[in-house]
Scaffold this active site. Structure first.
Site, PDB file in Angstrom:
ATOM      1  N   SER A 110       0.865  12.649 -61.066  1.00 30.19           N
ATOM      2  CA  SER A 110       1.067  14.034 -61.483  1.00 30.19           C
ATOM      3  C   SER A 110       0.300  14.280 -62.764  1.00 30.19           C
ATOM      4  O   SER A 110       0.605  13.697 -63.810  1.00 30.19           O
ATOM      5  CB  SER A 110       2.551  14.313 -61.709  1.00 30.19           C
ATOM      6  OG  SER A 110       2.663  15.546 -62.384  1.00 30.19           O
ATOM      7  N   HIS A 156      -1.439  15.154 -57.631  1.00 28.15           N
ATOM      8  CA  HIS A 156      -0.319  16.105 -57.641  1.00 28.15           C
ATOM      9  C   HIS A 156      -0.498  17.088 -58.797  1.00 28.15           C
ATOM     10  O   HIS A 156      -0.559  16.684 -59.960  1.00 28.15           O
ATOM     11  CB  HIS A 156       0.991  15.322 -57.780  1.00 28.15           C
ATOM     12  CG  HIS A 156       2.220  16.163 -57.701  1.00 28.15           C
ATOM     13  ND1 HIS A 156       2.800  16.528 -56.509  1.00 28.15           N
ATOM     14  CD2 HIS A 156       2.987  16.713 -58.667  1.00 28.15           C
ATOM     15  CE1 HIS A 156       3.885  17.265 -56.743  1.00 28.15           C
ATOM     16  NE2 HIS A 156       4.020  17.384 -58.051  1.00 28.15           N
ATOM     17  N   ASP A 158       0.937  20.358 -60.756  1.00 30.81           N
ATOM     18  CA  ASP A 158       2.147  21.139 -60.985  1.00 30.81           C
ATOM     19  C   ASP A 158       1.815  22.497 -61.584  1.00 30.81           C
ATOM     20  O   ASP A 158       1.410  22.584 -62.743  1.00 30.81           O
ATOM     21  CB  ASP A 158       3.065  20.386 -61.957  1.00 30.81           C
ATOM     22  CG  ASP A 158       3.697  19.175 -61.297  1.00 30.81           C
ATOM     23  OD1 ASP A 158       4.337  19.348 -60.251  1.00 30.81           O
ATOM     24  OD2 ASP A 158       3.538  18.057 -61.834  1.00 30.81           O
ATOM     25  N   MET A 170       3.197  25.941 -62.914  1.00 31.56           N
ATOM     26  CA  MET A 170       4.454  26.515 -63.428  1.00 31.56           C
ATOM     27  C   MET A 170       4.187  27.862 -64.068  1.00 31.56           C
ATOM     28  O   MET A 170       3.202  28.019 -64.791  1.00 31.56           O
ATOM     29  CB  MET A 170       5.059  25.579 -64.480  1.00 31.56           C
ATOM     30  CG  MET A 170       5.310  24.175 -63.974  1.00 31.56           C
ATOM     31  SD  MET A 170       6.168  23.213 -65.217  1.00 31.56           S
ATOM     32  CE  MET A 170       6.073  21.575 -64.462  1.00 31.56           C
ATOM     33  N   HIS A 209       1.887  21.715 -56.147  1.00 35.48           N
ATOM     34  CA  HIS A 209       3.335  21.958 -56.178  1.00 35.48           C
ATOM     35  C   HIS A 209       3.564  23.238 -56.975  1.00 35.48           C
ATOM     36  O   HIS A 209       3.426  23.242 -58.186  1.00 35.48           O
ATOM     37  CB  HIS A 209       3.993  20.727 -56.836  1.00 35.48           C
ATOM     38  CG  HIS A 209       5.454  20.864 -57.083  1.00 35.48           C
ATOM     39  ND1 HIS A 209       6.143  19.998 -57.908  1.00 35.48           N
ATOM     40  CD2 HIS A 209       6.373  21.745 -56.629  1.00 35.48           C
ATOM     41  CE1 HIS A 209       7.420  20.336 -57.936  1.00 35.48           C
ATOM     42  NE2 HIS A 209       7.586  21.402 -57.175  1.00 35.48           N
ATOM     43  N   MET A 262       5.647  25.782 -58.701  1.00 39.88           N
ATOM     44  CA  MET A 262       6.944  26.110 -59.305  1.00 39.88           C
ATOM     45  C   MET A 262       6.819  27.512 -59.859  1.00 39.88           C
ATOM     46  O   MET A 262       6.814  27.738 -61.075  1.00 39.88           O
ATOM     47  CB  MET A 262       7.290  25.079 -60.391  1.00 39.88           C
ATOM     48  CG  MET A 262       7.794  23.776 -59.781  1.00 39.88           C
ATOM     49  SD  MET A 262       7.664  22.414 -60.936  1.00 39.88           S
ATOM     50  CE  MET A 262       5.956  21.954 -60.659  1.00 39.88           C
ATOM     51  N   MET A 283      12.985  17.123 -55.135  1.00 43.29           N
ATOM     52  CA  MET A 283      12.927  16.952 -56.585  1.00 43.29           C
ATOM     53  C   MET A 283      14.026  15.986 -57.015  1.00 43.29           C
ATOM     54  O   MET A 283      15.200  16.175 -56.691  1.00 43.29           O
ATOM     55  CB  MET A 283      13.127  18.286 -57.305  1.00 43.29           C
ATOM     56  CG  MET A 283      11.992  19.280 -57.174  1.00 43.29           C
ATOM     57  SD  MET A 283      10.370  18.639 -57.627  1.00 43.29           S
ATOM     58  CE  MET A 283      10.607  18.246 -59.372  1.00 43.29           C
ATOM     59  N   ASP A 330       9.639  13.543 -56.256  1.00 43.12           N
ATOM     60  CA  ASP A 330       8.975  13.964 -57.484  1.00 43.12           C
ATOM     61  C   ASP A 330       9.972  14.013 -58.636  1.00 43.12           C
ATOM     62  O   ASP A 330      10.924  14.795 -58.612  1.00 43.12           O
ATOM     63  CB  ASP A 330       8.358  15.350 -57.240  1.00 43.12           C
ATOM     64  CG  ASP A 330       7.527  15.859 -58.406  1.00 43.12           C
ATOM     65  OD1 ASP A 330       7.288  15.100 -59.358  1.00 43.12           O
ATOM     66  OD2 ASP A 330       7.111  17.029 -58.335  1.00 43.12           O
TER      67      ASP A 330
END
Ligand code: DX5
Ligand code: ZN
Length: 220
Positions: A12, A37, A39, A41, A70, A72, A141, A179
């Site tokens: 990540s 990965h 992330d 956000m 991913h 979010m 998660m 994750d």
């Protein structure tokens, strides 16, 4: 015939130095990572803000590894097409973030990108029954989404076991991804309950020898 690696490892990049992302990714690629990965956000669905489409498009130029994006973000249906255009290979969206989970998974698939649903620690695994067969990935998660370096929530192990059972019951094929808080002390147990993809930020980026950890995890 080549045998498929049992467990895949997805570093990540939340734990990387954002000002030196190209070399962080190249390093993880050399160390044997299977996916990157990413992330995303938005400061609304989670209390943190990272990066968006441009970072994905720029990262894409630096690696041949698939990008596991991913999201979010609140109401991801507004943005999945743009993440697909930016070069995502997998896009996962949170059950908790949308009223349109299945249509959004279909929207992702229509763009030729693999899709997946994510559940946060307090969400029942059972909510995924309907969408499971549509998913290429189901992401569990094992920390509250928003930050790297948190402690693994132990009941994620039985929850992962349940997801594996659901996959069999539903005759689905999704890869099972975990994750949050993945470390050398829980990776083996995670592989044993059926995890296909281990995401790890802090464990890999804070190690002097991530290649050793990745090699060990590939052998689980
Ligand atoms: C948390 C992110 C994770 C995070 C994992 O919301 O989804 O991908 O980077 O970091 P570690 O492995 O440090 O818990
Ligand atoms: Zn993540």
């Amino acid at each position: 015939m080549m045998t498929e690696k049992k467990v895949k490892v997805a570093p990540s990049i939340l734990s990387a130095d954002f000002s030196d992302m190209g070399s962080a990714i190249a390093r993880m690629e050399q160390c044997g990572a299977d996916l990157i990965h990413c992330d995303v956000m938005d400061g609304i669905f989670v209390p943190n803000i990272t990066f968006g489409f441009k970072m994905i498009a720029d990262i894409k130029k630096h690696t041949r590894l698939p990008l596991d994006v991913h999201l979010m973000i609140d109401r991801p249906e507004r943005y999945v097409e743009r993440f697909a255009d930016a070069g995502a290979d997998y896009i996962t969206i949170h059950f908790e973030a949308t009223q349109a989970l299945i249509p959004t998974l279909e929207q992702i698939k229509k763009k030729g990108v693999r899709c997946g649903a994510v559940i946060s620690p307090d969400t029942s695994t059972e909510v995924l029954k309907e969408c499971f067969p549509l998913c290429d990935i189901v992401l569990l998660m094992s920390v509250y989404p928003g930050f790297g370096g948190q402690k693994f929530i132990e009941n994620s192990l039985p929850r992962m076991k349940r997801l594996k059972q659901m996959r069999a019951e539903l005759q689905a094929n999704a890869l099972l991804e975990i994750d949050g808080g993945v470390s050398e002390s829980n990776a083996k147990a995670l592989a044993e309950v059926g995890t296909d993809i281990l995401v790890a930020g802090n464990t890999l980026f804070s190690s002097a020898h991530p290649e050793k950890i990745i090699r060990e995890w590939h052998a689980l």
